[in-house]
Scaffold this motif. Structure first.
Motif, PDB file in Angstrom:
ATOM      1  N   ALA A   1      -6.335   4.485   5.625  1.00 49.35           N
ATOM      2  CA  ALA A   1      -5.680   3.178   5.538  1.00 49.35           C
ATOM      3  C   ALA A   1      -4.194   3.289   5.843  1.00 49.35           C
ATOM      4  O   ALA A   1      -3.634   2.482   6.609  1.00 49.35           O
ATOM      5  N   LEU A   2      -3.546   4.277   5.282  1.00 46.89           N
ATOM      6  CA  LEU A   2      -2.113   4.458   5.527  1.00 46.89           C
ATOM      7  C   LEU A   2      -1.845   4.814   6.988  1.00 46.89           C
ATOM      8  O   LEU A   2      -0.902   4.302   7.600  1.00 46.89           O
ATOM      9  N   ALA A   3      -2.666   5.684   7.555  1.00 49.35           N
ATOM     10  CA  ALA A   3      -2.471   6.074   8.954  1.00 49.35           C
ATOM     11  C   ALA A   3      -2.636   4.876   9.882  1.00 49.35           C
ATOM     12  O   ALA A   3      -1.861   4.699  10.837  1.00 49.35           O
ATOM     13  N   LEU A   4      -3.627   4.034   9.606  1.00 54.42           N
ATOM     14  CA  LEU A   4      -3.846   2.866  10.457  1.00 54.42           C
ATOM     15  C   LEU A   4      -2.730   1.849  10.280  1.00 54.42           C
ATOM     16  O   LEU A   4      -2.232   1.278  11.265  1.00 54.42           O
TER      17      LEU A   4
ATOM     18  N   HIS B   1     -10.135   7.636   2.212  1.00 55.44           N
ATOM     19  CA  HIS B   1      -9.928   6.207   2.422  1.00 55.44           C
ATOM     20  C   HIS B   1      -8.437   5.872   2.418  1.00 55.44           C
ATOM     21  O   HIS B   1      -7.946   5.162   3.297  1.00 55.44           O
ATOM     22  N   TRP B   2      -7.708   6.373   1.435  1.00 47.74           N
ATOM     23  CA  TRP B   2      -6.272   6.111   1.367  1.00 47.74           C
ATOM     24  C   TRP B   2      -5.547   6.692   2.577  1.00 47.74           C
ATOM     25  O   TRP B   2      -4.677   6.043   3.162  1.00 47.74           O
TER      26      TRP B   2
ATOM     27  N   VAL C   1       0.833  -1.199   0.000  1.00 50.81           N
ATOM     28  CA  VAL C   1       0.000   0.000   0.000  1.00 50.81           C
ATOM     29  C   VAL C   1       0.871   1.254   0.000  1.00 50.81           C
ATOM     30  O   VAL C   1       0.571   2.243  -0.683  1.00 50.81           O
ATOM     31  N   GLU C   2       1.970   1.228   0.746  1.00 51.42           N
ATOM     32  CA  GLU C   2       2.897   2.367   0.735  1.00 51.42           C
ATOM     33  C   GLU C   2       3.464   2.595  -0.673  1.00 51.42           C
ATOM     34  O   GLU C   2       3.550   3.728  -1.143  1.00 51.42           O
ATOM     35  N   LEU C   3       3.853   1.510  -1.339  1.00 49.99           N
ATOM     36  CA  LEU C   3       4.377   1.628  -2.698  1.00 49.99           C
ATOM     37  C   LEU C   3       3.309   2.196  -3.626  1.00 49.99           C
ATOM     38  O   LEU C   3       3.584   3.092  -4.440  1.00 49.99           O
ATOM     39  N   ALA C   4       2.086   1.688  -3.513  1.00 51.88           N
ATOM     40  CA  ALA C   4       1.003   2.181  -4.363  1.00 51.88           C
ATOM     41  C   ALA C   4       0.719   3.653  -4.107  1.00 51.88           C
ATOM     42  O   ALA C   4       0.434   4.409  -5.050  1.00 51.88           O
ATOM     43  N   GLU C   5       0.819   4.088  -2.875  1.00 58.66           N
ATOM     44  CA  GLU C   5       0.583   5.496  -2.556  1.00 58.66           C
ATOM     45  C   GLU C   5       1.612   6.387  -3.235  1.00 58.66           C
ATOM     46  O   GLU C   5       1.273   7.469  -3.739  1.00 58.66           O
ATOM     47  N   VAL C   6       2.864   5.958  -3.259  1.00 58.92           N
ATOM     48  CA  VAL C   6       3.902   6.721  -3.958  1.00 58.92           C
ATOM     49  C   VAL C   6       3.567   6.828  -5.443  1.00 58.92           C
ATOM     50  O   VAL C   6       3.666   7.907  -6.054  1.00 58.92           O
ATOM     51  N   LEU C   7       3.161   5.727  -6.034  1.00 59.80           N
ATOM     52  CA  LEU C   7       2.845   5.711  -7.460  1.00 59.80           C
ATOM     53  C   LEU C   7       1.573   6.496  -7.760  1.00 59.80           C
ATOM     54  O   LEU C   7       1.458   7.122  -8.826  1.00 59.80           O
TER      55      LEU C   7
ATOM     56  N   ALA D   1     -14.527   4.953   6.526  1.00 57.68           N
ATOM     57  CA  ALA D   1     -13.690   6.048   6.021  1.00 57.68           C
ATOM     58  C   ALA D   1     -13.910   6.256   4.527  1.00 57.68           C
ATOM     59  O   ALA D   1     -13.912   7.391   4.038  1.00 57.68           O
ATOM     60  N   ALA D   2     -14.112   5.171   3.798  1.00 56.68           N
ATOM     61  CA  ALA D   2     -14.309   5.255   2.341  1.00 56.68           C
ATOM     62  C   ALA D   2     -15.564   6.026   1.979  1.00 56.68           C
ATOM     63  O   ALA D   2     -15.673   6.552   0.852  1.00 56.68           O
ATOM     64  N   GLN D   3     -16.523   6.131   2.911  1.00 55.49           N
ATOM     65  CA  GLN D   3     -17.736   6.897   2.635  1.00 55.49           C
ATOM     66  C   GLN D   3     -17.438   8.377   2.467  1.00 55.49           C
ATOM     67  O   GLN D   3     -18.254   9.126   1.922  1.00 55.49           O
TER      68      GLN D   3
END
Length: 211
Positions: free
Chosen positions: A90-93, A86-87, A17-23, A78-80
């Motif tokens: 998710a990253l914070a958690l 949402h992102w 997920v961290e990698l996807a966030e960078v991209l 959160a996605a609502q």
């Protein structure tokens, strides 16, 4: 759009997920999707699906089952508030649990929601709509089963190729992220049709660090 199936219990999924966030910051589209390791690996589901995470009452089951369900439902709440929310949640958690070594409990979830600026009143209301959140989660777990997801993170490319990718190393560096993602797609779409890559037992992977 690439679907990214993840479970908050999994450190490999966190790195994915961290990698996807960078991209994502560079324009690569990803969508967060949920997959339950405790459901997928449950002993009662060895022959057929009979145990469902979404049917478990709150406060029952193992700590892993309780934490996983709690986190998934909060993620859907959160996605609502939109994709960006949402992102961020998710990253914070993930970081609270796997980087700061926190516990996947209600206090950690609430702190993650606060830290990314969610509308806390709406978050609480959406989370309180337990039936709807469980229906959201069940639909995604069913979708994961249709794909054949068995581990996290699993990436499903727009072209349909899908594979589990076990990240031993965390990166938040854009150049490294692009290189690793390019390698993943090259392997997955190669005409060689590589089905499995597994390191020999006497040559273990380098222990996870940060690139």
């Amino acid at each position: 759009m690439t679907d990214l199936y993840f479970d908050f219990l999994c450190p490999y999924a966190w790195r994915g997920v961290e990698l996807a966030e960078v991209l994502r910051a560079e324009g690569e589209p990803f969508r967060l999707r949920h997959y339950s390791l405790v459901e997928g690996n449950h002993a009662d589901n060895a022959a057929e699906l009979t145990w469902r995470l979404t049917e478990q009452p709150h406060g029952e089951g193992t700590p892993y089952q309780q934490g996983s369900l709690r986190a998934f439902l909060a993620s859907h709440a959160a996605a609502q508030q939109g994709e960006a929310a949402h992102w961020a949640f998710a990253l914070a958690l993930y970081r609270a649990v796997h980087e700061a070594k926190g516990t996947l409990d209600e206090a950690t979830i609430q702190a993650a929601a606060e830290s990314v600026g969610l509308n806390l009143e709406r978050f609480a209301a959406d989370l309180a709509d337990d039936q709807a959140r469980r229906a959201d989660l069940r639909a995604e777990l069913d979708a994961a089963r249709e794909v054949g997801v068995f581990g996290t993170p699993t990436f499903v490319l727009p072209s349909g190729e899908a594979a589990y990718y076990r990240f031993e190393t965390l990166t938040r560096d854009p150049a490294a992220a692009r290189d690793w993602w390019s390698l993943y797609r090259t392997v997955l779409t190669s005409k060689a049709e590589i089905g499995t890559i597994k390191r020999a037992k006497n040559r273990p992977p380098r222990k996870g660090g940060q690139a």
